[in-house]
Scaffold this active site. Structure first.
Site, PDB file in Angstrom:
ATOM      1  CG  LEU A   1       4.562  -5.030  -2.061  1.00  0.00           C
ATOM      2  CD1 LEU A   1       4.611  -3.846  -0.996  1.00  0.00           C
ATOM      3  CD2 LEU A   1       4.982  -4.953  -2.719  1.00  0.00           C
ATOM      4  CG  ASP A   2       2.428 -12.008   1.738  1.00  0.00           C
ATOM      5  OD1 ASP A   2       3.373 -12.611   1.353  1.00  0.00           O
ATOM      6  OD2 ASP A   2       1.789 -12.062   2.909  1.00  0.00           O
TER       7      ASP A   2
END
Length: 114
Positions: free
Chosen positions: A94-95
């Site tokens: 997610l990053d």
């Protein structure tokens, strides 16, 4: 899912992980990962100094040299290979950003901070 069992050449290996105690506010989770060096894709793209080399070129992107096409393709293949593996394990990063792509001394990209 036991993240310590994940094993792929383009993913930073998790050695151990512990969860926090929800009954205690001061409790934090812990993740111990393999050491892959101090160079990231962010260092290579933006030419920022590596902590160890203080901006001296060492072949790991710690100087501000542009990436050639072959190196771009090799890095891209490493990143895609790592993502395909993570997705096959039902893990979504997610990053994903250059600072979370580590470059080993062997010039291989490894995805971290997932």
């Amino acid at each position: 899912l036991n993240v310590a069992s994940l094993d792929h050449q383009n993913v930073v290996r998790v050695i151990a992980a512990g969860t926090c105690d929800p009954s205690c506010q001061d409790s934090v989770g812990t993740i111990i990962m393999e050491y892959v060096g101090n160079s990231t894709l962010h260092h290579i793209i933006y030419g920022t100094e590596c902590a160890k080399t203080k901006g001296k070129g060492n072949g790991l992107g710690c100087s501000h040299d542009n990436l050639n096409l072959v190196q771009c393709l090799e890095y891209s293949c490493d990143i895609v290979s790592g993502l395909v593996f993570l997705h096959s394990q039902l893990i979504v990063h997610l990053d994903l950003k250059p600072a979370n792509i580590f470059i080993t001394e062997q010039n291989v990209c490894k995805i971290g901070d997932f």
